[in-house]
Design a protein around this motif. Structure first.
Motif, mmCIF file in Angstrom:
data_model
loop_
_atom_site.group_PDB
_atom_site.id
_atom_site.type_symbol
_atom_site.label_atom_id
_atom_site.label_comp_id
_atom_site.label_asym_id
_atom_site.label_seq_id
_atom_site.Cartn_x
_atom_site.Cartn_y
_atom_site.Cartn_z
ATOM 1 N N ALA A 145 -2.589 -0.290 -3.272
ATOM 2 C CA ALA A 145 -3.640 0.703 -3.465
ATOM 3 C C ALA A 145 -3.586 1.308 -4.864
ATOM 4 O O ALA A 145 -4.629 1.497 -5.516
ATOM 5 N N VAL A 146 -2.384 1.601 -5.352
ATOM 6 C CA VAL A 146 -2.248 2.160 -6.705
ATOM 7 C C VAL A 146 -2.687 1.148 -7.752
ATOM 8 O O VAL A 146 -3.337 1.507 -8.751
ATOM 9 N N ALA A 147 -2.353 -0.118 -7.543
ATOM 10 C CA ALA A 147 -2.777 -1.151 -8.498
ATOM 11 C C ALA A 147 -4.299 -1.255 -8.560
ATOM 12 O O ALA A 147 -4.889 -1.341 -9.650
ATOM 13 N N LEU A 149 5.779 -1.117 5.991
ATOM 14 C CA LEU A 149 5.005 -1.735 4.909
ATOM 15 C C LEU A 149 4.296 -0.681 4.055
ATOM 16 O O LEU A 149 3.357 -1.009 3.326
ATOM 17 N N ALA A 150 4.735 0.568 4.144
ATOM 18 C CA ALA A 150 4.046 1.641 3.422
ATOM 19 C C ALA A 150 4.111 1.441 1.921
ATOM 20 O O ALA A 150 3.123 1.654 1.210
ATOM 21 N N ILE A 151 5.269 1.030 1.407
ATOM 22 C CA ILE A 151 5.412 0.894 -0.037
ATOM 23 C C ILE A 151 4.546 -0.241 -0.561
ATOM 24 O O ILE A 151 3.993 -0.162 -1.661
ATOM 25 N N LEU A 152 4.397 -1.306 0.220
ATOM 26 C CA LEU A 152 3.542 -2.407 -0.229
ATOM 27 C C LEU A 152 2.075 -1.980 -0.249
ATOM 28 O O LEU A 152 1.340 -2.291 -1.190
ATOM 29 N N ALA A 180 10.887 -0.622 -2.204
ATOM 30 C CA ALA A 180 10.242 -1.689 -1.437
ATOM 31 C C ALA A 180 11.265 -2.474 -0.625
ATOM 32 O O ALA A 180 11.041 -2.788 0.549
ATOM 33 N N LEU A 181 12.399 -2.786 -1.220
ATOM 34 C CA LEU A 181 13.436 -3.503 -0.478
ATOM 35 C C LEU A 181 13.948 -2.674 0.693
ATOM 36 O O LEU A 181 14.136 -3.194 1.800
ATOM 37 N N GLY A 182 14.175 -1.382 0.446
ATOM 38 C CA GLY A 182 14.660 -0.529 1.521
ATOM 39 C C GLY A 182 13.674 -0.411 2.667
ATOM 40 O O GLY A 182 14.059 -0.446 3.840
ATOM 41 N N GLN A 183 12.377 -0.290 2.355
ATOM 42 C CA GLN A 183 11.392 -0.146 3.419
ATOM 43 C C GLN A 183 11.125 -1.459 4.136
ATOM 44 O O GLN A 183 10.919 -1.484 5.348
ATOM 45 N N LEU A 184 11.130 -2.566 3.411
ATOM 46 C CA LEU A 184 10.859 -3.846 4.054
ATOM 47 C C LEU A 184 11.974 -4.233 5.015
ATOM 48 O O LEU A 184 11.733 -4.733 6.111
ATOM 49 N N ILE A 185 13.207 -4.006 4.602
ATOM 50 C CA ILE A 185 14.333 -4.391 5.455
ATOM 51 C C ILE A 185 14.568 -3.336 6.526
ATOM 52 O O ILE A 185 14.896 -3.643 7.670
ATOM 53 N N GLY A 219 -2.273 9.353 -1.183
ATOM 54 C CA GLY A 219 -1.869 7.968 -0.974
ATOM 55 C C GLY A 219 -1.756 7.164 -2.242
ATOM 56 O O GLY A 219 -1.197 6.066 -2.223
ATOM 57 N N LEU A 220 -2.300 7.671 -3.361
ATOM 58 C CA LEU A 220 -2.244 6.970 -4.643
ATOM 59 C C LEU A 220 -1.204 7.578 -5.564
ATOM 60 O O LEU A 220 -1.280 7.412 -6.775
#
Length: 764
Positions: free
Chosen positions: A198-200, A190-193, A405-410, A262-263
């Motif tokens: 955090a960036v948002a 879940l790092a990308i999420l 995000a798709l790659g990290q989530l799956i 991290g940002l």
């Protein structure tokens, strides 16, 4: 139009009505002016002709607004600014930045007057004799034409704005640090999420800081205008430039955050991020403050020619600086892109290698393009290039973010629960085959969408106009439908294939026969499901792209009928094979006899069976030629043995030795293959030279031959120990006799060619 008195009166009244609506709440408006406007409006509405003319003019303005969204107000404002310019510039030479500054400056002036009025009201509460705080003094008037006064006002405004900005940034640093720490914590899946969230939040906080600093400058602007007589438009030029430049820098920090790892959306090292952020921030500040503050001031106060020259110098300096950095860092970025390409294969690797070799040429070309359009047509081309660049960066960033995000989530491999894997052992492998393939398709679609949206941003392709057409709408609809159909087909295949595996896949408690039957039925159902799903999917996809599948279905029916008549053997093969499978006549691994062939079944298809005989020969037998199936490996097998003894031997003694040999067999390596005690059927035949005794040994299926070979060996051993003769064929030579009964001589040749003559007589 202006020569008509009534028309002029109508337009005047219309503008008066608009001004009245927008300035009804202005505290600084004179009461006499208000009364005059009210009177003119009342006179206009009382006259029927004027009222109708006003209605017609409003209708004309409504129709003209459709074809000309940029109204006359902007041109009038440009003309008003040009009239006030001491340099003599025309309305066309008034810059877009000065027009924006004029609007925001007027707004700042209104806000300043409201603050002054509010201060006077509050002062009046505490002391009636106090002078209003906003009352201008004659001694404070300054000559706005002097450069020193103008520079002083800008310096004061800049110092206040930047001090507030830096103070707010210092206060927000703890928030950025916490967001950066939170983004780096937790599971990697879940790092990308977390990073995106955090960036948002960070960009929101950064934007709020910039806006608050801008509002602080806006609050100071009316004070400088009222107290020092500063030009609100000139001050608004700096504030607008500050807002745009600092928001652009905040956007750069999203990708190249130098202090908070991290940002940072781009996977670059901290040193590289700091260098890129510094370089791009300098470029943004140079171009932003130069073109939005310095050039408009020179255009207005001195000469448009001087402003244009300074604009060219600013862009030239930015171009030289950018070219220097690009050429200096071309090797570093080339090595990084080449290293990234080494981890890819195929077309993706080739694309990375091409980008590594040519990135600096692309960057230099873009820099030259921006410089050219800014010098040639800065008023229209520069905003166009800036907006197109911003949109392209947004599209590319969103595309990369979605793909990552798709790659990290799956994840690289999907892990199913142990219970589900136990019942459907191939489901996880199948899911891990289709999901990466689906991700590749989604990433290809994202790439295509990014390319199309970027082309639309640069006006090379009008996506909206194409989509508004019937062809565009149908194409997008068909593409979405096809993707949904393919996804559903893949899901149906995975579900049905997994259910078939759950039904027929053998488990650890299955017998060899059940396992063989399960494998046979799995292959048959997999083939049938695959053919059915592929045909249905192709038909539906063809229907979505506009192909009429009715004739195809009718043609397939006619073709099937023709094939049925012309290939009766094929139809017979299929039908016979179906019934053989339904009757469970044979399975993979069985030893069977079909037709004139026998052997181990290696494959059972829908039309034929493949056998491998004892000699290794591979036979394919069509089901139409199978009259009977002889399965030697179903439930159990029997070894039937015929053992002959000489006529002089005792049958009972021979049976005792057979039973002793069987007992030794049960204690050997084949003890698990024997299912029942030895069955002695008795004497089966009185042959020419032997008495035959039949025995039957019941074994596990397929092991009757191995058990029989081991039992034959033991029978020979035990018969030899007991002295029981196992007869074999004999040959008797008869040399004849004389009349008196004596035998003739027999010539015998020995191995060393010696000839021995023997006289055989009566009894000799």
């Amino acid at each position: 139009m202006s020569h008509h008195p009534q028309l002029l009166r109508g337009l005047t009244a219309c503008l008066s009505l608009i001004l009245l609506l927008f300035t009804a709440t202005a505290p600084a408006q004179e009461p006499v002016a208000k009364a005059n406007q009210y009177g003119e409006l009342a006179d206009l509405l009382e006259d029927d002709a004027s009222r109708q003319l006003l209605i017609d003019q409003l209708r004309d303005l409504q129709e003209g607004a459709v074809s000309a969204p940029i109204g006359v107000e902007d041109d009038a404002r440009a003309a008003e600014i040009a009239d006030k310019a001491p340099s003599g510039q025309t309305a066309e030479q008034v810059s877009l930045a000065r027009r924006m500054a004029s609007v925001t400056g007027s707004l700042a002036g209104d806000m300043g007057r409201q603050f002054v009025a509010l201060g006077a009201l509050v002062t009046g509460w505490f002391g009636a004799d106090a002078e209003p705080a906003g009352a201008p003094a004659a001694s404070t008037s300054l000559d706005m034409k002097t450069a020193s006064a103008a520079l002083l006002n800008l310096v004061i405004l800049a110092v206040v704005t930047f001090v507030v900005f830096w103070a707010l940034r210092a206060l927000a640093s703890s928030i950025f640090a916490r967001l950066s720490h939170w983004a780096g914590a937790g599971p990697a899946k879940l790092a990308i999420l977390r990073t995106t969230a955090a960036v948002a939040l960070a960009i929101l906080v950064d934007g709020v800081v910039v806006v608050l600093a801008y509002l602080a400058g806006t609050f100071v602007t009316p004070l400088l205008s009222e107290q020092l007589g500063a030009d609100a438009t000139r001050l608004a030029l700096f504030l607008n430039a500050f807002l745009l430049v600092e928001l652009a820098k905040a956007g750069l920090r999203v990708f190249f955050s130098s202090r908070y790892e991290g940002l940072r959306l781009l996977p670059v090292a901290q040193q590289q991020a700091r260098y890129c952020n510094r370089f791009l921030a300098r470029e943004a500040g140079l171009i932003g403050y130069g073109l939005l503050v310095l050039v408009p001031m020179l255009n207005f106060n001195f000469s448009p020619v001087l402003g244009s020259a300074v604009s060219t110098v600013v862009m030239l300096v930015a171009l030289i600086y950018a070219a220097t950095v690009i050429l200096r860092k071309r090797t570093v970025l080339r090595d990084a892109l080449t290293q990234r390409a080494s981890a890819r294969t195929g077309v993706v690797r080739l694309m990375w290698l091409v980008l590594a070799r040519s990135w600096h040429w692309l960057a230099l070309t873009y820099a030259l393009l921006v410089f050219a359009v800014t010098v040639l047509n800065p008023e229209t081309a520069l905003p166009y290039v800036a907006l197109a660049t911003l949109e392209t960066l947004v599209f590319v960033g969103l595309g990369l973010l979605g793909s990552v995000a798709l790659g990290q989530l799956i994840g690289k491999e999907i892990q199913l629960p142990e219970g589900l894997k136990a019942s459907m052992p191939h489901l996880q492998d199948r899911v891990n085959i289709y999901v990466p393939s689906g991700l590749k398709v989604i990433r290809a679609l994202i790439l295509a969408l990014v390319i199309v949206m970027s082309l639309d941003a640069w006006a090379l392709y009008d996506l909206g106009a194409w989509y508004a057409t019937t062809t565009g709408t149908q194409a997008v609809s068909a593409l979405v439908d096809i993707l949904i159909i393919l996804a559903l087909a893949a899901a149906v295949w995975v579900v049905l294939a997994s259910l078939v595996e759950h039904k027929f896949c053998p488990d650890e408690n299955s017998t060899p026969a059940q396992a063989a039957r399960g494998e046979t039925l799995l292959g048959l159902f997999h083939t049938t499901l695959a053919i059915t799903i592929i045909i249905m999917t192709v038909m539906i996809v063809l229907s979505e792209v506009g192909v009429d599948i009715g004739p195809l279905i009718a043609g397939a029916g006619v073709l099937g009928l023709a094939v049925g008549f012309g290939a009766q053997k094929l139809v017979q093969d299929v039908i016979t094979g179906v019934f053989i499978q339904l009757e469970n006549a044979m399975n993979t691994g069985d030893f069977v006899g079909v037709g004139a062939h026998s052997g181990t079944v290696e494959r059972v298809g829908i039309r034929s069976v493949a056998l491998r005989d004892l000699y290794g020969t591979y036979h394919i037998v069509p089901f139409s030629s199978v009259d009977a199936v002889s399965n030697y490996t179903r439930e159990f097998g029997n070894h039937v043995g015929e053992y002959g003894i000489a006529y002089r031997e005792s049958i009972d003694d021979a049976i005792v030795q057979l039973e002793a040999a069987f007992e030794a067999l049960k204690d050997g390596e084949h003890r698990k293959d024997i299912l029942a005690p030895l069955e002695v059927a008795g004497v089966s035949a009185l042959a020419d030279s032997s008495v035959n005794i039949r025995t039957v040994i019941k074994t596990t299926p397929g092991n009757q031959w191995a058990v029989g070979r081991a039992f034959n060996r033991l029978v020979k051993i035990y018969f030899d120990k007991a002295g029981i003769e196992i007869p074999f064929p004999h040959t008797t030579l008869y040399f004849g006799e004389d009349r008196d009964g004596s035998a003739p001589a027999a010539n015998v040749r020995l191995a060393d060619d010696r000839v021995v003559s023997t006289q055989v007589g009566n009894g000799g």
